[in-house]
Design an enzyme around this catalytic site. Structure first.
Site, PDB file in Angstrom:
ATOM      1  N   ARG A  79       0.649  -1.377   0.102  1.00  0.00           N
ATOM      2  CA  ARG A  79      -0.137   0.190  -0.078  1.00  0.00           C
ATOM      3  C   ARG A  79       0.874   1.296  -0.027  1.00  0.00           C
ATOM      4  O   ARG A  79       1.919   1.049   0.514  1.00  0.00           O
ATOM      5  CB  ARG A  79      -0.768   0.053   1.318  1.00  0.00           C
ATOM      6  N   TYR A 218      -1.225  -3.577  -7.011  1.00  0.00           N
ATOM      7  CA  TYR A 218      -1.291  -4.129  -5.611  1.00  0.00           C
ATOM      8  C   TYR A 218      -2.536  -4.084  -4.809  1.00  0.00           C
ATOM      9  O   TYR A 218      -3.151  -3.262  -4.679  1.00  0.00           O
ATOM     10  CB  TYR A 218      -0.165  -3.503  -4.664  1.00  0.00           C
ATOM     11  N   LYS A 227      -9.866  -2.298   1.509  1.00  0.00           N
ATOM     12  CA  LYS A 227      -9.303  -1.177   2.387  1.00  0.00           C
ATOM     13  C   LYS A 227     -10.229   0.053   1.736  1.00  0.00           C
ATOM     14  O   LYS A 227     -10.878   0.798   2.826  1.00  0.00           O
ATOM     15  CB  LYS A 227      -7.894  -0.905   2.501  1.00  0.00           C
ATOM     16  N   HIS A 247     -10.498  -2.818  11.216  1.00  0.00           N
ATOM     17  CA  HIS A 247      -9.514  -3.471  10.534  1.00  0.00           C
ATOM     18  C   HIS A 247      -9.249  -4.624  11.693  1.00  0.00           C
ATOM     19  O   HIS A 247      -8.208  -4.690  12.396  1.00  0.00           O
ATOM     20  CB  HIS A 247      -8.298  -2.420  10.542  1.00  0.00           C
ATOM     21  N   SER A 269      -1.459  -3.742  10.073  1.00  0.00           N
ATOM     22  CA  SER A 269      -1.171  -4.622   8.939  1.00  0.00           C
ATOM     23  C   SER A 269      -0.026  -5.276   9.366  1.00  0.00           C
ATOM     24  O   SER A 269       1.244  -4.875   9.729  1.00  0.00           O
ATOM     25  CB  SER A 269      -0.683  -3.740   7.790  1.00  0.00           C
ATOM     26  N   CYS A 271       0.673  -7.758  11.640  1.00  0.00           N
ATOM     27  CA  CYS A 271       1.023  -7.825  13.189  1.00  0.00           C
ATOM     28  C   CYS A 271      -0.016  -8.908  13.698  1.00  0.00           C
ATOM     29  O   CYS A 271      -0.102  -8.984  14.805  1.00  0.00           O
ATOM     30  CB  CYS A 271       0.616  -6.395  13.939  1.00  0.00           C
ATOM     31  N   ASP A 294      -9.382  -9.972   8.386  1.00  0.00           N
ATOM     32  CA  ASP A 294      -8.918  -8.327   8.139  1.00  0.00           C
ATOM     33  C   ASP A 294      -9.937  -7.270   8.540  1.00  0.00           C
ATOM     34  O   ASP A 294      -9.376  -6.309   9.017  1.00  0.00           O
ATOM     35  CB  ASP A 294      -8.479  -8.395   6.798  1.00  0.00           C
ATOM     36  N   ARG A 386       1.871 -12.133  -0.704  1.00  0.00           N
ATOM     37  CA  ARG A 386       0.617 -12.556  -0.157  1.00  0.00           C
ATOM     38  C   ARG A 386       0.179 -13.847  -1.019  1.00  0.00           C
ATOM     39  O   ARG A 386       0.366 -14.116  -2.244  1.00  0.00           O
ATOM     40  CB  ARG A 386      -0.362 -11.263  -0.391  1.00  0.00           C
TER      41      ARG A 386
HETATM   42  P1  GTP Z   1      -2.572  -7.863   7.089  1.00  0.00           P
HETATM   43  O1  GTP Z   1      -3.101  -8.934   6.202  1.00  0.00           O
HETATM   44  O2  GTP Z   1      -1.344  -6.928   6.715  1.00  0.00           O
HETATM   45  O3  GTP Z   1      -3.460  -6.863   7.629  1.00  0.00           O
HETATM   46  O4  GTP Z   1      -1.819  -8.472   8.408  1.00  0.00           O
HETATM   47  P2  GTP Z   1      -2.262  -9.549   9.629  1.00  0.00           P
HETATM   48  O5  GTP Z   1      -2.379  -8.678  10.728  1.00  0.00           O
HETATM   49  O6  GTP Z   1      -3.330 -10.495   9.364  1.00  0.00           O
HETATM   50  O7  GTP Z   1      -0.616 -10.245   9.973  1.00  0.00           O
HETATM   51  P3  GTP Z   1      -0.422 -11.731   9.830  1.00  0.00           P
HETATM   52  O8  GTP Z   1      -1.212 -12.600  10.680  1.00  0.00           O
HETATM   53  O9  GTP Z   1      -0.356 -12.072   8.460  1.00  0.00           O
HETATM   54  O10 GTP Z   1       1.114 -11.696  10.589  1.00  0.00           O
HETATM   55  C1  GTP Z   1       1.928 -10.975   9.921  1.00  0.00           C
HETATM   56  C2  GTP Z   1       3.288 -11.423  10.480  1.00  0.00           C
HETATM   57  O11 GTP Z   1       3.586 -11.683  11.799  1.00  0.00           O
HETATM   58  C3  GTP Z   1       3.662 -12.917   9.796  1.00  0.00           C
HETATM   59  O12 GTP Z   1       5.071 -12.891   9.440  1.00  0.00           O
HETATM   60  C4  GTP Z   1       3.540 -13.760  11.166  1.00  0.00           C
HETATM   61  O13 GTP Z   1       4.405 -14.865  11.156  1.00  0.00           O
HETATM   62  C5  GTP Z   1       3.658 -12.992  12.197  1.00  0.00           C
HETATM   63  N1  GTP Z   1       3.176 -13.169  13.658  1.00  0.00           N
HETATM   64  C6  GTP Z   1       1.779 -13.382  13.649  1.00  0.00           C
HETATM   65  N2  GTP Z   1       1.242 -13.803  14.861  1.00  0.00           N
HETATM   66  C7  GTP Z   1       2.464 -13.746  15.613  1.00  0.00           C
HETATM   67  C8  GTP Z   1       2.870 -14.203  16.961  1.00  0.00           C
HETATM   68  O14 GTP Z   1       1.872 -14.512  17.835  1.00  0.00           O
HETATM   69  N3  GTP Z   1       4.059 -14.096  17.398  1.00  0.00           N
HETATM   70  C9  GTP Z   1       5.176 -13.632  16.572  1.00  0.00           C
HETATM   71  N4  GTP Z   1       6.181 -13.638  16.816  1.00  0.00           N
HETATM   72  N5  GTP Z   1       4.868 -13.511  15.151  1.00  0.00           N
HETATM   73  C10 GTP Z   1       3.659 -13.540  14.785  1.00  0.00           C
HETATM   74  C1  SPV Z   2      -2.972  -4.594   4.902  1.00  0.00           C
HETATM   75  O1  SPV Z   2      -2.129  -4.033   4.598  1.00  0.00           O
HETATM   76  O2  SPV Z   2      -3.600  -4.383   6.093  1.00  0.00           O
HETATM   77  C2  SPV Z   2      -3.638  -5.845   4.388  1.00  0.00           C
HETATM   78  C3  SPV Z   2      -3.329  -5.847   2.875  1.00  0.00           C
HETATM   79  O3  SPV Z   2      -4.334  -6.438   4.714  1.00  0.00           O
HETATM   80  S1  SPV Z   2      -3.915  -4.807   1.763  1.00  0.00           S
HETATM   81  O4  SPV Z   2      -4.930  -5.432   0.964  1.00  0.00           O
HETATM   82  O5  SPV Z   2      -2.973  -4.220   1.002  1.00  0.00           O
HETATM   83  O6  SPV Z   2      -4.594  -3.803   2.432  1.00  0.00           O
HETATM   84 MN    MN Z   3      -5.037  -5.689   6.758  1.00  0.00          MN
END
Ligand code: GTP
Ligand code: SPV
Ligand code: MN
Length: 603
Positions: A79, A218, A227, A247, A269, A271, A294, A386
């Site tokens: 983004r 993207y 979003k 979110h 994002s 996290c 999400d 992704r």
């Molecule tokens: P968006 O799709 O961008 O909104 O992200 P999201 O909030 O869904 O994050 P996602 O669950 O994909 O996690 C992103 C990164 O954080 C990945 O590389 C995971 O491996 C890492 N991660 C997720 N949960 C944990 C956790 O409990 N501990 C640690 N250390 N890392 C984590």
């Molecule tokens: C984020 O960035 O929080 C995502 C991926 O979930 S995007 O679709 O690019 O917003």
């Molecule tokens: Mn997101």
């Protein structure tokens, strides 16, 4: 009506006058070779994925049925927050956290960019619905795009095509969302693998509820139902109509006594939302099912409780770090095929690979289309690479995931990525205090947005890049909603941090499946069963208050993850003051009172 004839324009499958007029207007401005109405059929998927394979954008995966690998232009991987605008009529309605431009000025600039921008390409008209089609008021949109990648991604991420158009009738309201890659083709010009434009705008017009996007292919910049609609525009609708567009993931947690609870969680994002949403508990007898990973739309039900619906139809998840240990359910979902992978690495035998998925093969094609071997220093997959996969395929989707009524939320988690200060979990005293926790949430920046990563910034409710209006008004909206319901019917708000680190930078808490222990404590607090210590920042468990049975981690680390360090918290105060000063006069008095009270408690 006009002298311009563009093939396909005359065959519209609808009598919706406003939609037809808009399609005509956009076609005349952008000059595509052809107009195609997306129907969402298998035939359309097959045709467009083949077209993308022929163009070199997609490589079919030999090891995953009906799945494709794509690598973007290296400049178009995330983004673009600097190029994202909230074009409200009055600048103050956009607020200090958004980029603003006068709507007519933005439209003048973008109209010139759009003029002739689809030459040599096909213009697709994608009717879509965010959330269930059988909702009382289906949330409709139409995306016009010149990208086949966007059309096939929308097949997965939204309810779209003929089944969505059937809901439009002749006059249903919808959000028009215009997207172009900004890469017209001259006759005979060879296309590139990932067309896009160095000039990018992701613009939102909150009063007229329109989206104009230019220059990027993207996900978050181009799949405009995500979003742009479901957070930025929907947050404005939610403000006006008394609900919340957030979110947040939505999960169902069932206890060994077979009691089910629904939890929504907002983390910035990359996290941890997808991972928590699909968590496999490590504690016996507890079960997690997924409703969304999400975005959550939450409305009060007749019983005064807050009900959440996931507007999406697929997962657009961060690939790196995902494997059978961290997120087995995501792995099983993508193993079924019917998925798109963008900016991961490609194995020589036609499968996908990324950092964290296991041992690297001796040779790969990196996301930059280059030969890659494990001894080099470059990443094989982009950190924001992704997978895009249908929710329908997820074995642990809750059966009620697409119920238009939604599910009643018992707890809201706010969380960020902080190496220090923020304990593993803190329970707020009440809704207002929880709103303060959300409004002052902070997190290290990640690869999900273009820019430097690892920088701590305030990310209120994990919505910093997604609030479609003034952040102060948004905080007030949260405060006001809390006054509308009985306190005992509101979700309990918790603040979590899976990412606190020790001196050697290791994570103090093992995370992933072990986070079930933290969920359990939260539910037992709601049930009045678990103990906690009252601290200046809220109620925090000691290690003894958590179920740590069978956990393979040093007790000292767990204690350090739970520590409330008054010095660190005192150091946080000026940062919150600075943050509130940035938001300005619109910071609700209740939140200023919360800050003053916290300051006093910290001494
Ligand atoms: P968006 O799709 O961008 O909104 O992200 P999201 O909030 O869904 O994050 P996602 O669950 O994909 O996690 C992103 C990164 O954080 C990945 O590389 C995971 O491996 C890492 N991660 C997720 N949960 C944990 C956790 O409990 N501990 C640690 N250390 N890392 C984590
Ligand atoms: C984020 O960035 O929080 C995502 C991926 O979930 S995007 O679709 O690019 O917003
Ligand atoms: Mn997101």
């Amino acid at each position: 009506m006009t002298a311009v004839t563009i093939p396909g324009l005359e065959h519209a499958p609808t009598n919706h006058a406003r939609l037809l007029a808009w399609v005509q207007e956009v076609a005349e401005l952008t000059c595509p070779d052809e107009v195609v109405w997306a129907d969402g059929s298998q035939g359309e998927w097959d045709r467009l994925t083949q077209k993308l394979v022929d163009a070199g954008t997609f490589v079919p995966l030999k090891k995953k049925q009906n799945s494709f690998w794509a690598a973007s232009d290296p400049s178009d991987v995330a983004r673009v927050e600097e190029r994202t605008y909230i074009c409200s009529v009055r600048e103050e309605d956009s607020g200090a956290t958004n980029n603003w431009m006068d709507p007519s000025e933005m439209k003048a600039i973008m109209t010139e960019l759009y003029r002739g921008c689809m030459r040599g390409r096909t213009m697709y008209v994608i009717p879509f619905c965010m959330g269930p089609l059988d909702a009382e008021k289906p949330m409709l949109g139409v995306e016009i795009t010149d990208s086949e990648y966007v059309v096939v991604s929308m097949h997965i991420m939204t309810r779209m095509g003929s089944k969505a158009l059937a809901v439009f009738g002749e006059d249903a309201d919808f959000v028009p969302a215009l997207h172009s890659l900004g890469a017209p083709l001259e006759p005979g010009q060879q296309d590139v693998q990932w067309p896009c434009n160095d000039t990018k705008y992701i613009s939102h017009f909150p009063e007229t509820r329109e989206i104009w996007s230019f220059g990027s292919g993207y996900g978050g910049n181009a799949l405009l139902g995500k979003k742009c609609y479901s957070l930025r525009i929907a947050s404005v609708m939610a403000r006006d109509e008394g609900w919340l567009a957030e979110h947040m993931l939505i999960l169902k947690l069932t206890s060994p006594e077979n009691k089910a609870y629904y939890i929504a969680a907002a983390f910035p994002s990359a996290c941890g939302k997808t991972n928590l949403a699909m968590l496999e508990p490590t504690i016996p007898g507890w079960k997690v099912e997924t409703l969304g990973d999400d975005i959550a739309w939450m409305r009060f039900g007749e019983d005064g409780r807050l009900y959440a619906v996931n507007p999406e139809n697929g997962f657009f998840g961060v690939a790196p770090g995902t494997d059978y240990h961290t997120n087995p359910n995501a792995m099983r979902t993508i193993a079924k095929g019917n998925s798109l992978f963008t900016n991961v690495a490609l194995t020589d035998d036609g499968d996908i690979w990324w950092e964290g998925i296991g041992e690297a093969p001796a040779h790969l094609t990196s996301w930059k289309h280059q030969d890659w071997t494990p001894d080099g220093d470059e990443l094989a997959a982009h950190p924001n690479s992704r997978y895009c996969t249908p929710i329908e395929q997820c074995d642990i989707k809750a059966p009620e995931w697409d119920d238009p009524k939604g599910v009643p939320i018992s707890a809201i988690f706010f969380g960020g990525r902080r190496a220090t200060t923020i304990p593993l979990i803190t329970e707020s005293r009440d809704w207002q205090h929880g709103t303060y926790m959300g409004a002052t949430l902070s997190s290290e920046t990640t690869a999900a947005a273009v820019g430097k990563t690892g920088v701590v910034r305030r990310d209120p409710m994990a919505m910093l890049p997604f609030i479609g209006y003034n952040a102060g008004d948004y905080f007030q909206h949260w405060v006001d909603l809390g006054k509308r319901a009985d306190a005992d019917k509101l979700p309990k708000i918790f603040y979590v941090n899976w990412f606190r680190r020790g001196d050697d930078k290791r994570f103090l808490w093992p995370g992933f499946g072990e986070n079930s222990r933290v969920l359990k404590w939260a539910i037992e607090r709601i049930e009045g069963k678990a103990a906690a210590t009252e601290t200046p920042i809220g109620h925090v468990p000691t290690a003894a208050d958590l179920d740590l049975e069978g956990l393979d981690a040093p007790l000292a680390d767990i204690e350090a993850a739970l520590e409330v360090n008054a010095d660190e918290w005192r150091a946080e105060i000026p940062l919150v003051e600075e943050w509130f000063a940035k938001i300005g006069e619109k910071v609700p008095t209740t939140l200023r009172d919360e800050l003053a009270a916290l300051k006093q408690r910290l001494g």
